[in-house]
Design an enzyme around this catalytic site. Structure first.
Site, mmCIF file in Angstrom:
data_model
loop_
_atom_site.group_PDB
_atom_site.id
_atom_site.type_symbol
_atom_site.label_atom_id
_atom_site.label_comp_id
_atom_site.label_asym_id
_atom_site.label_seq_id
_atom_site.Cartn_x
_atom_site.Cartn_y
_atom_site.Cartn_z
ATOM 1 N N ALA A 1 6.418 -32.410 -23.917
ATOM 2 C CA ALA A 1 6.385 -30.949 -23.895
ATOM 3 C C ALA A 1 5.414 -30.306 -24.755
ATOM 4 O O ALA A 1 5.052 -30.684 -25.536
ATOM 5 C CB ALA A 1 8.039 -30.540 -24.281
ATOM 6 N N SER A 2 5.262 -29.013 -24.099
ATOM 7 C CA SER A 2 4.190 -28.322 -24.618
ATOM 8 C C SER A 2 4.450 -27.661 -26.164
ATOM 9 O O SER A 2 3.602 -27.471 -26.820
ATOM 10 C CB SER A 2 3.750 -27.287 -23.545
ATOM 11 O OG SER A 2 3.441 -27.703 -22.600
#
Length: 214
Positions: free
Chosen positions: A10-11
């Site tokens: 995930a970012s």
């Protein structure tokens, strides 16, 4: 039986990188396979600075499978960096299987593994589709960045831009750790914050202490 390593990304720290874990497990079980290990990190897909991804690759043996939910979990890279990553994966003879790329599912088929011609044919098809999906993921990333910049510029022009809201709960915990004398590395490991955040909060804490003393 291929050795399957799952990669979850995930970012940001606010996003749940392990969100798709159950989907990957179910995908493997439906094919009578098991995932040997998971590699999870919160890093941008637009950078090659992803320790867990490269730890996964360093752990791989030829023929291992890198399992991902979507191609954009592996790459939102520009063309040059995508070529570097592809070359690294190819040099280790790692096969990529993505839930959003059905042709890649054949990499888990015993028939494909035993038929050299079929295996090479699907590998060529998958490489072409991977390149296409990686390019689409990069374009989506650039489009979202451009729209975000346009929105910020418009908000600033209208005097309505306030910036990203502070994560007060996390920062309060970090300040408590700093005051307790914990090392920066231990705080980063516990909270996932960056050095810039630590430096800013340390400066804030020092300023508060100076104000109190005065």
């Amino acid at each position: 039986m291929p050795f399957i390593r799952a990669y979850l990304r995930a970012s940001t720290q606010e996003q749940d990188a392990s969100r798709a874990r159950s989907d990957l497990i179910r995908f493997a079980e439906e094919r009578d396979q098991k995932i040997a290990s998971f590699y999870i990190e919160n890093e941008s897909g637009a950078t090659l600075k992803r320790p867990e991804l490269f730890r996964l690759l360093s752990d791989c043996q030829p023929g291992d499978v890198l399992l991902i939910e979507q191609v954009d979990r592996l790459s939102r890279l520009n063309a040059a960096d995508w070529e570097r990553l592809r070359a690294e994966i190819a040099s280790r003879s790692v096969r990529i299987v993505a839930l959003d790329l059905p042709t890649s599912w054949t990499m888990l088929s015993p028939a494909t593994a035993s038929d050299q011609f079929t295996g090479r044919m699907f590998e060529a098809i998958n490489n072409m589709l991977l390149d296409m999906l990686a390019a689409i993921a990069r374009k989506d990333y650039e489009d979202r960045r451009r729209r975000q910049a346009q929105g910020i510029a418009r908000a600033k022009a209208e005097g309505a831009y306030k910036g990203r809201p502070e994560n007060t709960e996390r920062n309060t915990a970090i300040l408590a750790m700093l005051k307790a004398g914990q090392s920066w590395s231990s705080i980063q490991k516990a909270t996932g914050c960056g050095k810039a955040t630590l430096a800013r909060l340390r400066a804030r804490m020092t300023g508060e202490e100076k104000t109190t003393a005065a």
